[in-house]
Motif scaffolding. Structure first.
Motif, PDB file in Angstrom:
ATOM      1  N   CYS A   1       0.928  -1.061  -0.417  1.00 21.97           N
ATOM      2  CA  CYS A   1       0.008   0.204   0.059  1.00 21.97           C
ATOM      3  C   CYS A   1       0.804   1.353   0.120  1.00 21.97           C
ATOM      4  CB  CYS A   1      -0.892   0.177   1.489  1.00 21.97           C
ATOM      5  SG  CYS A   1      -2.386   1.484   1.020  1.00 21.97           S
TER       6      CYS A   1
ATOM      7  N   CYS B   1      -0.125   3.721   3.945  1.00 16.02           N
ATOM      8  CA  CYS B   1      -0.319   3.291   4.531  1.00 16.02           C
ATOM      9  C   CYS B   1       1.544   2.255   4.468  1.00 16.02           C
ATOM     10  CB  CYS B   1      -0.789   2.677   5.678  1.00 16.02           C
ATOM     11  SG  CYS B   1      -1.468   0.589   5.247  1.00 16.02           S
TER      12      CYS B   1
ATOM     13  N   HIS C   1      -7.768  -3.612   0.213  1.00 16.12           N
ATOM     14  CA  HIS C   1      -7.300  -2.769   1.740  1.00 16.12           C
ATOM     15  C   HIS C   1      -7.240  -1.815   1.103  1.00 16.12           C
ATOM     16  CE1 HIS C   1      -4.371  -1.366   4.557  1.00 16.12           C
ATOM     17  NE2 HIS C   1      -4.367   0.170   3.276  1.00 16.12           N
TER      18      HIS C   1
ATOM     19  N   HIS D   1      -9.329   3.694   3.335  1.00 14.48           N
ATOM     20  CA  HIS D   1      -8.284   4.645   2.046  1.00 14.48           C
ATOM     21  C   HIS D   1      -9.309   5.266   1.933  1.00 14.48           C
ATOM     22  CE1 HIS D   1      -4.473   3.420   4.243  1.00 14.48           C
ATOM     23  NE2 HIS D   1      -3.961   3.010   3.316  1.00 14.48           N
TER      24      HIS D   1
HETATM   25 ZN   LIG Z   1      -3.510   0.590   3.115  1.00 14.55          ZN
END
Ligand SMILES: [Zn+2]
Ligand SMILES: [Zn+2]
Length: 105
Positions: A29, A32, A45, A50
């Motif tokens: 990602c 993050c 995810h 997000h």
């Molecule tokens: Zn993330």
């Protein structure tokens, strides 16, 4: 067959290293820095955490960015690509054998 990454066409000595590579290069990602296991897992995810849509797998070669494909290591690679890979490897083998024969002469 030696482990290889479908997304970027790289060879690996070990499937464990390949899986680590995929997590770090293709399913990480960008927001993050969490490492996911598959393309769809990565997309879900980003969507859930997000609220972002992922269009394609990062760091993949053109035509191999399909985020919907559930590939983990060498599992889940579509059969046509496995066949293509086998053909390429066979050709390479034949070429090295030819070279060896030429050297012997
Ligand atoms: Zn993330
Ligand atoms: Zn890769």
């Amino acid at each position: 067959m030696k482990p290889w990454c479908w997304y970027c066409n790289r060879d690996f000595d070990d499937e464990k290293i390949l899986i680590q590579h995929q997590k770090a290069k293709h399913f990480k990602c960008h927001i993050c820095h969490k490492k996911l296991y598959t393309g769809p897992g990565f997309a879900i995810h980003c969507m859930q955490v997000h609220k972002e849509t992922i269009d394609g797998v990062p760091n993949a070669i053109p035509g191999r960015t399909d985020i919907e494909l559930e590939i983990y290591g060498m599992e889940g690679i579509p059969e046509k690509y496995m066949e293509e890979r086998r053909r390429v490897l066979e050709q390479k083998n034949q070429e090295t054998q030819k070279k060896k024969q030429n050297q012997d002469d």
